[in-house]
Write a protein that holds these residues in place. Structure first.
Motif: not given
Length: 174
Positions: A62-65, A74-81, A85-91
């Protein structure tokens, strides 16, 4: 019984090594195209492995700022929709060793060893390597590359992006 230094050295010199079963490796090459726009922002990118039934999901990168003050990136990680949905929001915290900074345009290769959490203990089956990119003031794109595990022979899957991703290739080596 623990082998002696002499035995270990003799085995190493003879080329005898112990290799775990299914000691395959995976290389994922991701091309980020140069996009000529007035205000360019590097894309956030997620790369993960997912079973055909979407029950097994293993993050590869996961590449992000991540160096923004107060973890604001981190607040824009949800743009990787799809990844979200399958991984990010559960971490609560992204796994150490998969996060990295956003990348400049060009080709980038991610090497995944058999001991990496994405491959270690992975059950046999059909999977997809999924690459998703999302860019502020830009678009979003997802590419899926089929992969059979464990690797019986070297295999390559390729896809060509149209906007946020260029050429993407996954190479599995037994």
């Amino acid at each position: 019984m623990k082998p002696s230094i002499k035995t270990t050295l003799a085995c190493a010199l003879a080329g005898v090594y112990t290799v775990p079963l299914h000691a395959a490796s995976l290389a994922v090459e991701v091309e980020l195209p140069r996009i000529e726009v007035a205000e360019y922002h590097r894309p956030y990118v997620a790369v993960w492995l997912q079973s055909a039934d979407r029950q097994t999901v293993r993050d590869i990168a996961v590449w992000y700022d991540y160096k923004m003050p107060k973890e604001e990136g981190k607040k824009w990680l949800k743009d990787l929709r799809q990844w979200w949905r399958v991984s990010g929001r559960g971490q609560d915290e992204l796994a150490d060793g998969i996060t990295g900074a956003t990348q400049a345009p060009g080709k980038h290769t991610i090497q995944v060893a058999a001991t990496h959490p994405a491959l270690a203990g992975l059950p046999a089956g059909e999977y997809e390597v999924i690459v998703e990119a999302s860019r502020e003031k830009g678009g979003r794109e997802v590419l899926r590359l089929p992969l059979a595990w464990p690797a019986q022979q070297a295999a390559t899957a390729e896809a060509q992006g149209e906007s946020e991703l260029g050429h993407v290739k996954a190479t599995l080596t037994p």
